[in-house]
Each structure stands twice: as structure tokens, then as C-alpha cells.
Scaffold this motif. Sequence first.
Motif, PDB file in Angstrom:
ATOM      1  N   LEU A  71      15.306   0.294 -16.708  1.00 28.01           N
ATOM      2  CA  LEU A  71      15.242  -1.094 -16.222  1.00 28.01           C
ATOM      3  C   LEU A  71      13.891  -1.720 -16.555  1.00 28.01           C
ATOM      4  N   ILE A  72      12.841  -0.937 -16.398  1.00 24.78           N
ATOM      5  CA  ILE A  72      11.487  -1.461 -16.606  1.00 24.78           C
ATOM      6  C   ILE A  72      11.143  -1.505 -18.093  1.00 24.78           C
ATOM      7  N   GLY A  73      11.741  -0.588 -18.845  1.00 25.26           N
ATOM      8  CA  GLY A  73      11.442  -0.538 -20.273  1.00 25.26           C
ATOM      9  C   GLY A  73      10.295   0.394 -20.613  1.00 25.26           C
ATOM     10  N   VAL A  74      10.200   1.494 -19.862  1.00 27.56           N
ATOM     11  CA  VAL A  74       9.203   2.538 -20.158  1.00 27.56           C
ATOM     12  C   VAL A  74       9.958   3.844 -20.401  1.00 27.56           C
ATOM     13  N   PRO A  75       9.302   4.861 -20.983  1.00 23.30           N
ATOM     14  CA  PRO A  75      10.054   6.071 -21.346  1.00 23.30           C
ATOM     15  C   PRO A  75      10.646   6.828 -20.160  1.00 23.30           C
ATOM     16  N   ALA A  76       9.928   6.952 -19.046  1.00 24.34           N
ATOM     17  CA  ALA A  76      10.412   7.837 -17.975  1.00 24.34           C
ATOM     18  C   ALA A  76       9.796   7.431 -16.644  1.00 24.34           C
ATOM     19  N   ALA A  77      10.424   7.896 -15.557  1.00 20.44           N
ATOM     20  CA  ALA A  77       9.882   7.628 -14.221  1.00 20.44           C
ATOM     21  C   ALA A  77      10.360   8.682 -13.244  1.00 20.44           C
ATOM     22  N   ALA A  78       9.529   8.961 -12.255  1.00 19.73           N
ATOM     23  CA  ALA A  78       9.895   9.841 -11.144  1.00 19.73           C
ATOM     24  C   ALA A  78       9.814   9.033  -9.862  1.00 19.73           C
ATOM     25  N   ILE A  79      10.547   9.499  -8.853  1.00 20.21           N
ATOM     26  CA  ILE A  79      10.569   8.813  -7.558  1.00 20.21           C
ATOM     27  C   ILE A  79       9.740   9.616  -6.569  1.00 20.21           C
ATOM     28  N   THR A  80       8.995   8.903  -5.761  1.00 22.91           N
ATOM     29  CA  THR A  80       8.116   9.579  -4.829  1.00 22.91           C
ATOM     30  C   THR A  80       8.031   8.798  -3.517  1.00 22.91           C
ATOM     31  N   SER A  81       7.266   9.364  -2.580  1.00 26.90           N
ATOM     32  CA  SER A  81       7.210   8.819  -1.224  1.00 26.90           C
ATOM     33  C   SER A  81       6.072   7.818  -1.085  1.00 26.90           C
ATOM     34  N   GLY A  82       6.273   6.629  -1.601  1.00 22.61           N
ATOM     35  CA  GLY A  82       5.207   5.629  -1.566  1.00 22.61           C
ATOM     36  C   GLY A  82       4.237   5.860  -2.698  1.00 22.61           C
ATOM     37  N   ALA A  83       3.391   4.883  -2.920  1.00 21.12           N
ATOM     38  CA  ALA A  83       2.390   5.051  -3.978  1.00 21.12           C
ATOM     39  C   ALA A  83       1.459   6.211  -3.656  1.00 21.12           C
ATOM     40  N   THR A  84       1.180   6.440  -2.381  1.00 19.85           N
ATOM     41  CA  THR A  84       0.298   7.567  -2.040  1.00 19.85           C
ATOM     42  C   THR A  84       0.940   8.890  -2.443  1.00 19.85           C
ATOM     43  N   GLY A  85       2.254   9.008  -2.267  1.00 19.69           N
ATOM     44  CA  GLY A  85       2.944  10.193  -2.774  1.00 19.69           C
ATOM     45  C   GLY A  85       2.778  10.282  -4.282  1.00 19.69           C
ATOM     46  N   GLN A 228      10.553   1.337   2.500  1.00 21.80           N
ATOM     47  CA  GLN A 228       9.118   1.329   2.754  1.00 21.80           C
ATOM     48  C   GLN A 228       8.477   2.657   2.382  1.00 21.80           C
ATOM     49  N   SER A 229       9.257   3.727   2.453  1.00 21.06           N
ATOM     50  CA  SER A 229       8.728   5.062   2.200  1.00 21.06           C
ATOM     51  C   SER A 229       8.869   5.499   0.746  1.00 21.06           C
ATOM     52  N   SER A 230       9.198   4.578  -0.167  1.00 23.68           N
ATOM     53  CA  SER A 230       9.464   4.990  -1.550  1.00 23.68           C
ATOM     54  C   SER A 230       8.369   4.543  -2.512  1.00 23.68           C
ATOM     55  N   GLY A 231       8.336   5.191  -3.660  1.00 24.61           N
ATOM     56  CA  GLY A 231       7.381   4.823  -4.700  1.00 24.61           C
ATOM     57  C   GLY A 231       7.852   5.279  -6.066  1.00 24.61           C
ATOM     58  N   ILE A 232       7.195   4.752  -7.100  1.00 25.43           N
ATOM     59  CA  ILE A 232       7.567   5.047  -8.489  1.00 25.43           C
ATOM     60  C   ILE A 232       6.348   5.593  -9.228  1.00 25.43           C
ATOM     61  N   VAL A 233       6.570   6.664  -9.992  1.00 23.66           N
ATOM     62  CA  VAL A 233       5.555   7.137 -10.935  1.00 23.66           C
ATOM     63  C   VAL A 233       6.189   7.015 -12.315  1.00 23.66           C
ATOM     64  N   LEU A 234       5.697   6.097 -13.133  1.00 26.03           N
ATOM     65  CA  LEU A 234       6.325   5.892 -14.440  1.00 26.03           C
ATOM     66  C   LEU A 234       5.344   6.206 -15.563  1.00 26.03           C
ATOM     67  N   GLY A 235       5.889   6.453 -16.737  1.00 29.22           N
ATOM     68  CA  GLY A 235       4.993   6.666 -17.867  1.00 29.22           C
ATOM     69  C   GLY A 235       5.598   7.489 -18.975  1.00 29.22           C
ATOM     70  N   LYS A 236       4.717   8.249 -19.656  1.00 31.29           N
ATOM     71  CA  LYS A 236       5.141   9.033 -20.805  1.00 31.29           C
ATOM     72  C   LYS A 236       6.033  10.184 -20.358  1.00 31.29           C
ATOM     73  N   LYS A 237       6.991  10.532 -21.210  1.00 31.03           N
ATOM     74  CA  LYS A 237       7.981  11.568 -20.878  1.00 31.03           C
ATOM     75  C   LYS A 237       7.315  12.874 -20.449  1.00 31.03           C
ATOM     76  N   GLU A 238       6.337  13.345 -21.234  1.00 29.54           N
ATOM     77  CA  GLU A 238       5.752  14.661 -20.943  1.00 29.54           C
ATOM     78  C   GLU A 238       5.078  14.666 -19.570  1.00 29.54           C
ATOM     79  N   TRP A 239       4.451  13.564 -19.194  1.00 31.52           N
ATOM     80  CA  TRP A 239       3.730  13.522 -17.918  1.00 31.52           C
ATOM     81  C   TRP A 239       4.678  13.328 -16.743  1.00 31.52           C
ATOM     82  N   VAL A 240       5.761  12.596 -16.971  1.00 33.46           N
ATOM     83  CA  VAL A 240       6.767  12.454 -15.904  1.00 33.46           C
ATOM     84  C   VAL A 240       7.468  13.800 -15.685  1.00 33.46           C
ATOM     85  N   GLU A 241       7.722  14.536 -16.785  1.00 36.85           N
ATOM     86  CA  GLU A 241       8.262  15.906 -16.658  1.00 36.85           C
ATOM     87  C   GLU A 241       7.330  16.762 -15.808  1.00 36.85           C
TER      88      GLU A 241
END
Length: 384
Positions: A71-85, A228-241
Motif C-alpha cells: 500500500l505504501i510502496g516500499v519493499p517490506a514491513a513488519a507490524i509492531t506494538s507502537g512506534a516504541t515497539g 493505539q497499540s500498533s506500529g509499523i516498521v518498514l524498509g528494505k527486505k533484508e532488514w524487515v526479515e
Amino acid sequence: MAVSVVAKTSNAEAFLAQLGVTSIINAGGTNTRHAGTIPRAECMAAMQDMCGVFVRMDEYMPAVGQAIADLIGVPAAAITSGATGGLVLQAAAAMTRNDLERAARLPDATGMPNELLIQRKQRFSYDKMYRLPGAKLVEVGRPDGCTAAEVEAAITANTAGLIDVQSPFKAHNGVPLPELATLGQKYNIPVLCDAASMLPPRANLKKFFDLGADLVVFSGGKGIRGPQSSGIVLGKKEWVEAAHINNAPFANVARSQKVSREEAAGLLAALKAFLAEDEAAETANYRLMSQHVVDRIQGIPGVSARVMHDYDHHYPQAVITLTHEWRGPNRDEIHARLLAGSPRIYLSALEPGNILAIDPINLQPGEVEIVADTLRAALLAAIK
Ligand SMILES: *Cc1c(COP(=O)(O)O)cnc(C)c1O
């Protein structure tokens, strides 16, 4: 435009009354201490839908992450518990890379590069989260800024990552992200960007990745208006892995900050709705709301007011300044009086110390008028 599609209900007020807790009007923005933001109706519906379905979480969470990335147009993303997560995941990923044995060992980070360079001016209250998986923070630069040369001089064989903070009042005089990215590439070290609150504008979802960050963190519970408890970590495939192997559902360092299947679905639905919204209309509405406050405050002796829309106010806000001609209690006292009043009103009180800001993002229909009138009365009553 409807600011909120989730109306305040008398059920909620009755529930709070039972608890002996009084609600606030949130004119201070999407922060956790004041309950974040209003989850979108689309988010709540998606959460409800997913509650009766079981999945293998190690398949499902990366799949939702990939849908978010697409949706965002980046290679990969992981889901986490807020930006602090997300900060925990970034630090863990930078230290372990794709090494499962290292991931199993954290937060014991001995024997692997475990230092993260952070610019002194960008230190912030949540930066301790980087240390949760065992990383150490190493400060570089000066209190008022930092150069790429200062960062480069601090890089050692123990450096696991370079931190970049994109946040109001934090980014000025820092190393420009593209320069940090050049260093990251030169030494094969990831650039870890915290852009938690920088939405809207929607263009920021991709911008910091495009400028060279390897992993970028956003709150799901701020401008996106997901759980409220969610967050996104997006970026390069290898780092999201590398983030995935440290994340729930595995029994690794981020397991204590698990996100449920329904929260993940809610985040994706909220992001879809966020991206489908008309940003020009939204901005115009925030400007109108902010201007209403400014118009009510204008002319009070010792107070100046204006609408601001820049990097530090990344959508329009009303900024109220107590000038040197102000003859009344200080900013924090005014802030406290409003929060203790009836209705209780929470305003933003960041930097510098003589400024209050009205952030329109959480205001429901009819509330901006109440905020403007109450602030006007409080300021007039406070003049000695
Ligand atoms: C809000 C914020 C966070 C925390 O985000 P959560 O989603 O509430 O965990 C982290 N970093 C920055 C710069 C923030 O503004």
C-alpha cells in the motif's frame, strides 16, 4: 470533513463515571498519555471481523506486513506494538541481522556489534527502548547539532546502527538523512529512522525510506488512526526479515510486545482509509479549526497567536505564545488550569516553554469552539 466517525457515547461516559474517571477534550495531539487518537470505523470493523478466525501467526503477520508495504510502496514491513515497539525491533534487527542464533540470545548482545550511534541533539524520552534488546546508545555530536564527519569518526567495528530521529523540534541541525545513509552504505550499517508521529502528510510514509533509511518506524495509533497499540516498521527486505525473526510469535526479544491478529487487520484497514482520504481537504479543515482558535485569542494582552504549518507542525495547528508582555502565571500553570477545569481540556505544551499549541487532529465536532472559548476565558482570568 468529519474529523471523527466514532461518536462519543453516553455508554462511555457512564462507564467512566463508574470508574470515577473524567474524560478530557484532547486538543494536544496523539500522545499515549492522553489516550492517543480515535481509531477509524474501518479499523474497528476489521478488528471485529478477524476475532473469530485462527491463523498461523508466523504466516499471517508477515503477510499483513507485506500488504502494508505494498500500500505504501516500499519493499517490506513488519507490524509492531507502537512506534516504541518498533524501536526495539530496529535495534534487535540491527544487531542480529538474519542470524537466528543471535536472535535467540538477545537481550544478551555480547559478541555481536551492539552499539547504536545517536545524535546528542536527537536524544528523546523514548530512546531507552533501543536498549531493551541489549543495545548500547553512543552519543555523537554536540548539544546543538551534529555533522556527518562527527558520526563517521565515531563508527567502530561495534557499531550496529545509525539512528535518525524525524520528530518535531528534533531534526534541525542534525545530519541530513541522505548523508547518514551514505555512511550506512559505506560501512554496511543500517540507518534506523524513528518517524513515529510525522503523519500526515501521507508522503512521509515513503519519504524517509526514499531518503535512504533502511528501517523506518511509524505509530499505528497516531495520524493513521489505527489501533493505539500498533506500529509499523518498514524498509528494505533484508532488514524487515531481520525484524521478523526477533518479533512475536517467536519466543524472542519482542515477544513481550505481541500484536494480535485483529489489531494487525485493524492497522491495515486504518492505513487503507488514511491513504484514501483527501489530504488537501483535511489540511484545509485543520487550518480552519486552528484559525478559529487564533481569532478568539487575538487581542488578549501579552498573548500572540498564529496558525503554523511547517516541519515542527506537520499539519496546521494554532500556536499560542505568552510574550514578554504577558502578566500572568507561566505556561505550565495555564496548561494545568485547563486540564483541571470543567470541561478538562488538554493542550499541547512542547517547546519552547512559553508556547501552547492546539492540535486539531483529535477534536470532535463542536469541540474546537469549546476549546477556543475556554482558553480565551482562562487567559483573560489569569491576567494580573
Ligand atoms: C509518539 C512517538 C513514539 C512512540 O510511539 P508509540 O506508537 O506511542 O509507541 C516514538 N518516537 C517518537 C519520535 C514519537 O513521536
